[in-house]
Design an enzyme around this catalytic site. Structure first.
Site, PDB file in Angstrom:
ATOM      1  N   ASP A  64       2.612 -18.008 -27.922  1.00  0.00           N
ATOM      2  CA  ASP A  64       4.468 -18.580 -28.524  1.00  0.00           C
ATOM      3  C   ASP A  64       5.059 -17.670 -29.019  1.00  0.00           C
ATOM      4  O   ASP A  64       4.484 -16.362 -29.259  1.00  0.00           O
ATOM      5  CB  ASP A  64       3.931 -19.978 -29.617  1.00  0.00           C
ATOM      6  N   ASP A  95       7.986 -17.319 -31.791  1.00  0.00           N
ATOM      7  CA  ASP A  95       9.110 -17.797 -33.409  1.00  0.00           C
ATOM      8  C   ASP A  95       7.851 -18.391 -33.508  1.00  0.00           C
ATOM      9  O   ASP A  95       7.236 -19.101 -33.935  1.00  0.00           O
ATOM     10  CB  ASP A  95      10.003 -18.548 -34.045  1.00  0.00           C
TER      11      ASP A  95
HETATM   12  N1  PLP Z   1      14.749 -23.906 -30.869  1.00  0.00           N
HETATM   13  C1  PLP Z   1      15.348 -23.430 -31.845  1.00  0.00           C
HETATM   14  C2  PLP Z   1      16.665 -22.867 -31.376  1.00  0.00           C
HETATM   15  C3  PLP Z   1      14.671 -21.857 -32.726  1.00  0.00           C
HETATM   16  O1  PLP Z   1      15.756 -21.408 -33.303  1.00  0.00           O
HETATM   17  C4  PLP Z   1      13.278 -22.367 -32.445  1.00  0.00           C
HETATM   18  C5  PLP Z   1      12.903 -21.077 -33.160  1.00  0.00           C
HETATM   19  O2  PLP Z   1      12.999 -19.985 -33.621  1.00  0.00           O
HETATM   20  C6  PLP Z   1      12.172 -23.026 -31.508  1.00  0.00           C
HETATM   21  C7  PLP Z   1      13.427 -23.440 -30.237  1.00  0.00           C
HETATM   22  C8  PLP Z   1      10.882 -22.029 -31.465  1.00  0.00           C
HETATM   23  O3  PLP Z   1      10.733 -21.143 -30.507  1.00  0.00           O
HETATM   24  P1  PLP Z   1       8.815 -21.173 -30.051  1.00  0.00           P
HETATM   25  O4  PLP Z   1       8.599 -21.616 -29.165  1.00  0.00           O
HETATM   26  O5  PLP Z   1       9.600 -19.505 -29.722  1.00  0.00           O
HETATM   27  O6  PLP Z   1       8.556 -21.056 -31.614  1.00  0.00           O
HETATM   28 CA    CA Z   2       5.975 -21.281 -32.596  1.00  0.00          CA
END
Ligand code: PLP
Ligand code: CA
Length: 305
Positions: free
Chosen positions: A27, A29
């Protein structure tokens, strides 16, 4: 006591896990970075795994950027050896779903950022133009496109009542598909505030349309199907899914038959994982990680001789 999962691992246990697996799904973020700030040591972990011949892919529910843009982000944050083919975003997978699975004929009405539209266009999926030509249109007199065969909802920081109204009208047609890039409820910001996620927009549209959305991103299995079809012969038993959110990342791993690891640098806390583990409700056990680490930087000592 004696319940499976949530095993906090370190040094030698991490080393044997890294040796046992040959396919790593990260993953983004909360695991590799927080917004524009890389998590200390994460880039080194990724490049070491790649250099050692491991397969590494990235699975993100963030639908706001086309994959090309992600390559630049990886580079900017110090992940210099990441290639386009390793990136599986909810926008890219939504485009593949519309093009290859439902083979959509007609246009897609998109609620989302420009990056989502770009990804659909790159895949040759036609979208309804945003109505820049009718700035004064209201829900009573706005034009509706005649051939909309799907509504796709992603993160949209320019969401309006007019978009909600149009989408609800398109969804009156039972032939029109109702899809979401992801169903994330909210996202943490470094300021301590939160950002409402696409799940909050989808919820409004579910109520207005009386329909249930089909989710493309995590925790749906479809993202893993995209990975499997592009990396032939991926064996779920050889995979480790690393994430920071129990309800998306750990459930995604469980749904796909992957071993799962929670890192404590993001959304979910170990106490929540333990609560799911101790729950009598067996459906809650799908949220429980097999392993827990404080940060993926904990992999680094395991690489040393
Ligand atoms: N969607 C948006 C708009 C986001 O800002 C984030 C995280 O910052 C995510 C989804 C989640 O991303 P990930 O699946 O990489 O944690
Ligand atoms: Ca995440």
């Amino acid at each position: 006591f004696g319940l499976k999962g949530c095993q906090k691992i370190r040094g030698p246990q991490i080393r044997s896990l890294l040796e046992a697996k040959d396919f790593f799904l990260f993953d983004c973020d909360g695991v590799l970075w927080h917004g524009e700030q890389a998590i200390s040591g994460a880039a080194q972990v990724v490049s070491t795994l790649i250099r050692r011949g491991k397969n590494v892919v990235f699975v993100t529910n963030n639908s706001t950027r086309p994959r090309e843009n992600y390559v630049h982000k990886f580079c900017r944050l110090g992940f210099t050896d990441v290639m386009l083919e390793q990136i599986f975003s909810s926008s890219y997978c939504s485009a593949l779903y519309l093009r290859d699975v439902v083979k959509v004929r007609g246009q897609v009405f998109v609620i989302g950022c420009d990056g989502l539209r770009t990804e659909l266009q790159d895949a040759g999926v036609p979208c309804v133009e945003e109505a820049a030509d009718e700035p004064d249109a209201t829900i009573y007199d706005c034009a509706l496109a005649p051939d909309v065969k799907a509504v796709l909802v992603g993160y949209d920081d320019k969401m309006t009542f007019l978009k909600l109204a149009k989408a609800s009208c398109y969804l009156r047609d039972p032939q029109c598909l109702f899809l979401a890039t992801d169903n994330d409820p909210w996202h943490p910001l470094s300021s301590g505030r939160i950002l409402p996620g696409s799940g909050s927009l989808t919820a409004a549209l579910e109520v207005a349309s009386g329909r249930k959305v089909t989710v493309i991103g995590k925790p749906s299995r479809f993202m893993f199907e995209c990975i499997s079809s592009q990396f032939r012969g991926v064996d779920p038993a050889q995979c480790l899914m690393v994430g920071d959110r129990l309800e998306t990342d750990m459930l995604f791993g469980s749904n796909c038959g992957l071993d799962t690891m929670l890192t404590l640098t993001g959304v979910s806390q170990i106490e929540e994982a333990q609560e799911y583990r101790n729950s009598e409700l067996t459906t809650n056990h799908s949220f429980v990680p097999d392993y827990v680490v404080d940060t993926i930087a904990d992999f680094l000592p395991a690489f040393e001789e």
